[in-house]
Design a protein around this motif. Structure first.
Motif, short mmCIF file in Angstrom:
data_model
loop_
_atom_site.label_atom_id
_atom_site.label_comp_id
_atom_site.label_asym_id
_atom_site.label_seq_id
_atom_site.Cartn_x
_atom_site.Cartn_y
_atom_site.Cartn_z
N GLY A 43 6.77 -11.59 4.80
CA GLY A 43 5.71 -11.02 4.58
C GLY A 43 4.87 -11.56 3.38
N VAL A 44 5.53 -11.97 2.47
CA VAL A 44 4.69 -12.48 1.04
C VAL A 44 3.90 -13.89 1.49
CG1 VAL A 44 4.97 -13.16 -1.32
CG2 VAL A 44 5.93 -11.00 -0.36
N ALA A 45 4.87 -14.59 2.35
CA ALA A 45 4.47 -16.14 2.60
C ALA A 45 3.03 -15.82 3.25
CB ALA A 45 5.53 -16.67 3.59
N VAL A 46 2.91 -14.94 4.18
CA VAL A 46 1.67 -14.79 5.02
C VAL A 46 0.46 -14.31 3.92
CG1 VAL A 46 2.50 -14.84 7.18
CG2 VAL A 46 2.20 -12.73 5.93
N GLU A 47 1.00 -13.40 3.03
CA GLU A 47 0.09 -12.93 1.82
C GLU A 47 -0.51 -14.01 1.05
OE1 GLU A 47 1.45 -11.08 -2.20
OE2 GLU A 47 1.91 -9.71 -0.72
N ILE A 48 0.29 -15.01 0.80
CA ILE A 48 -0.17 -16.29 -0.04
C ILE A 48 -1.34 -16.86 0.58
CG2 ILE A 48 0.56 -18.48 -0.69
CD1 ILE A 48 3.37 -17.58 -1.37
N ALA B 287 0.01 -9.83 5.54
CA ALA B 287 -1.16 -10.44 5.21
C ALA B 287 -2.41 -9.79 5.25
CB ALA B 287 -1.30 -11.72 6.10
N LEU B 288 -2.56 -8.82 6.07
CA LEU B 288 -3.74 -7.82 6.05
C LEU B 288 -3.46 -6.82 5.02
CD1 LEU B 288 -4.90 -8.13 9.78
CD2 LEU B 288 -6.16 -8.85 7.96
N PHE C 63 -1.53 -5.62 3.09
CA PHE C 63 -1.45 -5.92 1.38
C PHE C 63 -2.71 -6.98 0.86
CE2 PHE C 63 -0.42 -7.65 -2.63
CZ PHE C 63 0.04 -6.49 -3.33
N ALA C 64 -2.45 -8.31 1.36
CA ALA C 64 -3.30 -9.07 0.47
C ALA C 64 -5.11 -8.84 0.58
CB ALA C 64 -3.07 -10.44 1.08
N ALA C 65 -5.20 -8.83 1.99
CA ALA C 65 -6.80 -8.45 2.34
C ALA C 65 -7.12 -7.33 1.77
CB ALA C 65 -6.60 -8.46 3.78
N PHE C 66 -6.31 -5.92 1.90
CA PHE C 66 -6.48 -4.96 1.35
C PHE C 66 -6.87 -5.07 -0.30
CE2 PHE C 66 -6.11 -0.83 -0.72
CZ PHE C 66 -6.74 0.03 -0.05
#
Length: 394
Positions: free
Chosen positions: A248-253, A304-305, A307-310
């Motif tokens: 989950g965190v890898a795609v967040e990066i 990725a969407l 958490f990171a995009a939000f």
């Protein structure tokens, strides 16, 4: 601050690296640590809710104190020092009452510092808030490195070693806080940071944004409170837990690196809506098919969407709605209302749902909350107005 002033990427990134490396140990494994200490599901849900309950008061309190100080960074450094000292208490054997008090103190100070550092970061970015992702991504790198390493380690040693392993990370956090400071323009004698803040806060679009942020955080309740236990109950080992959290965190990066381009092309509202719909899908997949590794992996990729995009879109909204010294106060309200109130509701609500319908019910209810948040955003957030406000940003 001049829009051409150099940004101290290395120093800023170092703080995010240390903070989220520690969070990479805390979020996936702390509930397992509490379980190993003999606490049941009801006690764990209450103890984990303290992480969010302290967000209701800690960010706004610390930001308020910092906003009235001629040297606001002093409060950042003090918060990091107290985080280190209060966390050291977990090295001791604690009963439920003592654990409740220790977590209340630790969570208060740990939650106090990040909103202030977000304001510090934005003080350096000025009108370049779209560059935030290039700095924040190092927090994700720290998270994934620690979660993968500990996942492997806890297949061989007891999770009760967790506090001893985490303590050096809080030492690194304090060192990074001492190496950072606000941009020169933000270190002027404090003005009345609340002047005009209430008027900005009462704007319909701003209120809708904060409601959406709260509901999104509520939907994360089952993930942050019970996800590791949920997977453990379905036969996954600690190393596999680490892999799923790490995925989950890898795609967040990747998303954080791409966020500046996506914000310029689609705008903050489009990313916000995409993240809310992705969250609804993610919780549905997790609730219905936890025993299917491929489906569970797909659900984690949606982080990725979700958490990171939000988060990148939220920082853009906050930079537009609350410029200058208002931003520190706004960061406190954002964390206190969304992560604080929303986090408490999510943790306690998922705990009750878990008792009555196990993990499936908890995650399906979370999907419904995310859909309600998307509906609020569609009705009350106005795409044209938001894009115009972003274009006006210096």
């Amino acid at each position: 601050m001049s829009t051409h002033a150099p940004i101290p990427f290395l120093r800023l990134s170092g703080f995010y690296l240390a903070y989220y490396a520690a969070l990479g140990a805390f979020t996936p494994f702390w509930n397992l640590f509490l379980k190993a200490r003999g606490f049941d599901v009801a006690a764990i849900s209450v103890l984990m809710s303290l992480w969010y309950a302290t967000r209701i008061v800690a960010p706004s309190t610390w930001s308020w104190l910092a906003g009235r100080s001629p040297r606001p960074v002093t409060w950042l450094r003090l918060g990091c020092l107290l985080t280190l000292l209060t966390f050291a208490v977990f090295l001791l054997p604690l009963n439920l009452a003592a654990m409740f008090l220790a977590m209340s103190a630790f969570c208060f100070f740990y939650n106090a510092v990040m909103p202030q550092f977000e304001a510090l970061t934005l003080s350096h970015l000025g009108g370049r808030s779209e560059s935030y992702g290039r700095i924040r991504v190092w927090g994700s790198i720290g998270f994934i490195g620690v979660v993968l390493a500990l996942g492997v380690l806890f297949d061989h040693v007891s999770v009760q070693w967790l506090p001893a392993l985490m303590l050096p990370l809080y030492g690194a956090l304090l060192a990074s806080a001492c190496a950072n400071d606000y941009a020169p323009s933000a270190n002027q004698p404090a003005e009345a940071a609340s002047d005009g803040f209430g008027e900005r806060l009462r704007q319909p679009g701003v209120l809708a944004f904060f409601v959406v942020a709260l509901l999104m955080q509520v939907s994360f309740g089952p993930l942050y409170t019970f996800f590791s236990i949920y997977l453990e109950e379905h036969g996954y080992r600690a190393a596999t837990l680490g892999l799923y959290w790490g995925l989950g965190v890898a795609v967040e990066i990747v998303m954080f690196y791409a966020s500046a381009r996506l914000l310029r092309r689609f705008g903050a509202l489009a990313l916000l809506l995409a993240s809310l719909l992705a969250a609804a899908l993610r919780w549905t997949l997790t609730g219905l098919w936890p025993g299917q590794p491929a489906i569970l992996a797909l659900a984690q990729i949606l982080h990725a969407l979700c958490f990171a995009a939000f988060f990148a879109a939220s920082m853009q909204y906050l930079a537009v709605y609350f410029p200058g010294r208002h931003n520190g106060h706004a960061q406190g309200v954002f964390y206190g209302f969304s992560s604080g109130v929303g986090g408490v509701l999510g943790a306690l609500g998922s705990g009750y749902a878990w008792q009555y319908g196990n993990g499936r019910l908890a995650f399906l209810l979370a999907a419904g909350v995310a859909l309600v948040a998307a509906l609020v955003a569609v009705i009350w957030l106005r795409p044209k107005r938001d894009r115009q406000q972003q274009r006006k940003q210096p």
